[in-house]
Design an enzyme around this catalytic site. Structure first.
Site, mmCIF file in Angstrom:
data_model
loop_
_atom_site.group_PDB
_atom_site.id
_atom_site.type_symbol
_atom_site.label_atom_id
_atom_site.label_comp_id
_atom_site.label_asym_id
_atom_site.label_seq_id
_atom_site.Cartn_x
_atom_site.Cartn_y
_atom_site.Cartn_z
ATOM 1 N N HIS A 329 0.875 -1.189 0.000
ATOM 2 C CA HIS A 329 0.000 0.000 0.000
ATOM 3 C C HIS A 329 0.902 1.227 0.000
ATOM 4 C CE1 HIS A 329 -3.070 2.879 1.086
ATOM 5 N NE2 HIS A 329 -4.002 1.946 1.055
ATOM 6 N N ARG A 349 -6.164 10.297 -0.252
ATOM 7 C CA ARG A 349 -5.827 10.816 -1.587
ATOM 8 C C ARG A 349 -7.079 11.013 -2.427
ATOM 9 N NH1 ARG A 349 -2.484 6.676 -3.986
ATOM 10 N NH2 ARG A 349 -2.920 5.434 -2.149
HETATM 11 O O1 MEZ Z 1 -9.181 -2.052 -0.256
HETATM 12 C C1 MEZ Z 1 -8.334 -1.633 0.535
HETATM 13 O O2 MEZ Z 1 -7.220 -2.154 0.653
HETATM 14 C C2 MEZ Z 1 -8.621 -0.409 1.316
HETATM 15 C C3 MEZ Z 1 -10.034 0.006 1.356
HETATM 16 C C4 MEZ Z 1 -7.623 0.243 1.887
HETATM 17 C C5 MEZ Z 1 -7.599 1.690 2.151
HETATM 18 O O3 MEZ Z 1 -6.718 2.355 1.618
HETATM 19 O O4 MEZ Z 1 -8.434 2.189 2.889
#
Ligand code: MEZ
Length: 543
Positions: A329, A349
């Site tokens: 992420h 974002r």
């Molecule tokens: O789907 C995801 O991983 C999610 C909703 C994460 C996020 O950034 O909130």
């Protein structure tokens, strides 16, 4: 909130480098808010990923020497577990089961709970075993929302195209088709169970963009979406009095004489006592692998995310798909150290905060897909030397005050209160100050290969949720994971329950663990025994 911030002001200790860079960010803020950076071309993205994305670091992977995916590469930490040894011996006594059920669900997160509800609806006896407690799962940690094409300007076809492109055209089309076509009904179902989605005064669902979406289709419960969904599913499971055996891990699958799934050997996490659960069908809903910390990355995952389902399934004969592709992420917290790696939702974002380097420059479009955004941040920090250093790492700014400038004061408090609170605990007011972020290990894009009915290569063994691979191809879009746990969780529950009523389900006779010896022999022949007892169940943070 203001009270917390006042009390905690002393906690944050910015270095001189951070303070100077932050001044540049503040100085450029008004200009940057209105700046629209261009999107990268497909060629630029390919080159960026190949050079900077962790999935492309060849020496971090190992080729499997045994099993259905022999000859394919997986992260080396995972290879050691897949080629590990069972906690039980094949002659373990299975003759006096402690539990006997139609459908055994391994895992107490969103997919397991959704499966349990539907298996119960279908009239099967069903039981959940979970090594922690029901709800201790990545579902609980998901923040930004769940996708469903249910607005007039959108359609499942557009949703399909977004996800298929975002996943590098690698998704199994029949799985992705199921995901997007059943999405509107999944959100309706959650709404009817009591999930408190964000709505306008007239009851219309509020939807936003995520990275790689061409329509606003992210439904959210502020930035507590996963927690809210898990709360609702857990209540439903408990209200229905579906048995939940917690603090009990599955350490090995049991097969019948035909090689079909017929239960699991369990282990009480406190006493280490082994137990036997007999079942007509089994559903793996064990979640992800973030706590294996591939390539030394921090993680946004819950404590129990140690790839258990991949190990159990693989040893019993299931096939994996795209187990070499992980999701980092882009915005894990890089400061302060107490929340290092924690998720900073993509919703930040999508509400307008931009990624800014140490010089106060916008360096990418904020809503590129996650793999591209993560690689971009890594390039900015490493190759371009435009990251900001902290005591234990490096990061770039996510300029959160832009949100209130763009949408009006109070937006942060209303739409992303969890973020306001998480940073507020350390004296950082995200309405006034930017935050430092760096990629964090978030999701396994790959996992066990399933049919659209959720069945694995092992008969009567079903799988749902993050343990599955192929739905999202080689990169998942935000909000498609909360969606897949519901769509595939429900399908797995229904199908496993229906199978349990047919002659095709395990007869519960001649239970066997002989696959352990078969796998062990293969390992020996290939000289591939890692010697590690797997699954490991919990991460090891001490030497
Ligand atoms: O789907 C995801 O991983 C999610 C909703 C994460 C996020 O950034 O909130």
């Amino acid at each position: 909130m203001t009270e917390i911030l006042k009390r905690k002001e002393a906690v944050k200790t910015y270095t001189e480098e951070m303070k100077k860079s932050m001044e540049k960010v503040g100085g450029n803020r008004q200009k940057n808010v209105g700046f629209e950076p261009g999107r990268m071309t497909a060629g630029e993205k390919e080159k960026l990923l190949a050079t900077y994305h962790p999935d492309y670091m060849e020496n971090e992977f190992e080729i499997l020497k045994v099993g259905k995916n022999k000859g394919e590469k997986v992260p080396k930490e995972l290879a050691a577990l897949l080629q590990g040894k069972s906690a039980v011996k094949s002659d373990f006594d299975l003759s006096r089961p402690d539990y006997d059920t139609d459908v055994l669900i391994i895992g107490g997160g969103g997919a397991g709970a959704a499966a349990a509800i539907e298996a119960d609806n279908a009239g099967a006896s069903v039981m959940i075993v979970t090594k922690l407690r029901i709800g201790d799962a990545n579902t609980m940690m998901a923040e930004g929302g769940i996708q469903a094409a249910d607005k007039p300007n959108d359609s499942p076809a557009v949703h399909f195209l977004d996800a298929y492109g975002g996943g590098h055209f690698a998704a199994k089309k029949e799985l992705l088709y199921k995901l997007v076509t059943e999405a509107p009904e999944a959100v309706k179902w959650l709404n009817s169970l009591g999930v408190e989605f964000d709505k306008t005064d007239d009851g219309t669902m509020i939807t936003t963009h995520g990275g790689g979406t061409s329509r606003k289709r992210m439904h959210a419960a502020k930035d507590y979406s996963g927690a809210e969904i898990m709360r609702t599913l857990r209540d439903e499971v408990l209200n229905r009095k579906i048995p939940v055996v917690d603090f009990t891990a599955a350490v090995e699958l049991i097969l019948d004489e035909n090689g079909s799934a017929a239960g699991a050997v369990l282990m009480n996490m406190e006493t280490r006592e082994f137990l036997v659960a007999k079942a007509k069908t089994v559903i793996l809903a064990t979640g992800g692998a973030g706590r294996l910390h591939y390539q030394g990355f921090p993680t946004s995952n819950h404590y129990g995310a140690t790839a258990d389902g991949l190990i159990l399934g693989y040893r019993a004969g299931a096939k994996l798909l795209y187990a070499d592709t992980l999701q980092y992420h882009p915005t894990g917290a890089a400061f302060p150290v107490q929340i290092f790696g924690a998720l900073v939702t993509e919703k930040v974002r999508s509400l307008g905060a931009k990624l800014i380097n140490s010089e106060g420059e916008v360096f990418m479009h904020p809503l590129e897909t996650r793999d591209v955004a993560a690689a971009s941040i890594i390039r900015e920090c490493n190759a371009r030397n435009k990251g900001v250093h902290t005591v234990n790492g490096v990061g770039v700014w996510l300029d959160t005050p832009m949100i209130d400038i763009k949408h009006g004061e109070g937006t942060i408090e209303k739409r992303i209160p969890a973020m306001l609170r998480m940073f507020g605990e350390y004296g950082i007011d995200i309405r006034k100050e930017p935050i430092l972020v760096y990629p964090t290990l978030h999701y396994q894009n790959g996992g066990i290969d399933i049919t659209p009915e959720c069945e694995t290569a092992v008969k009567n063994l079903f799988a749902a949720g993050e343990v599955v691979g192929g739905i999202h191809g080689r990169n998942r879009l935000m909000g498609n994971s909360l969606l897949d746990i519901i769509v595939f969780g429900r399908n797995a529950g229904r199908n496993a329950a229906n199978r349990s009523k047919t002659g095709e389900s395990a007869k519960n006779e001649n239970l066997s663990l002989s696959h352990i010896d078969a796998f062990e022999n293969e390992l020996k022949k290939a000289g591939a025994q890692s010697g590690i007892t797997s699954p490991v169940l919990l991460p090891k943070y001490t030497k």
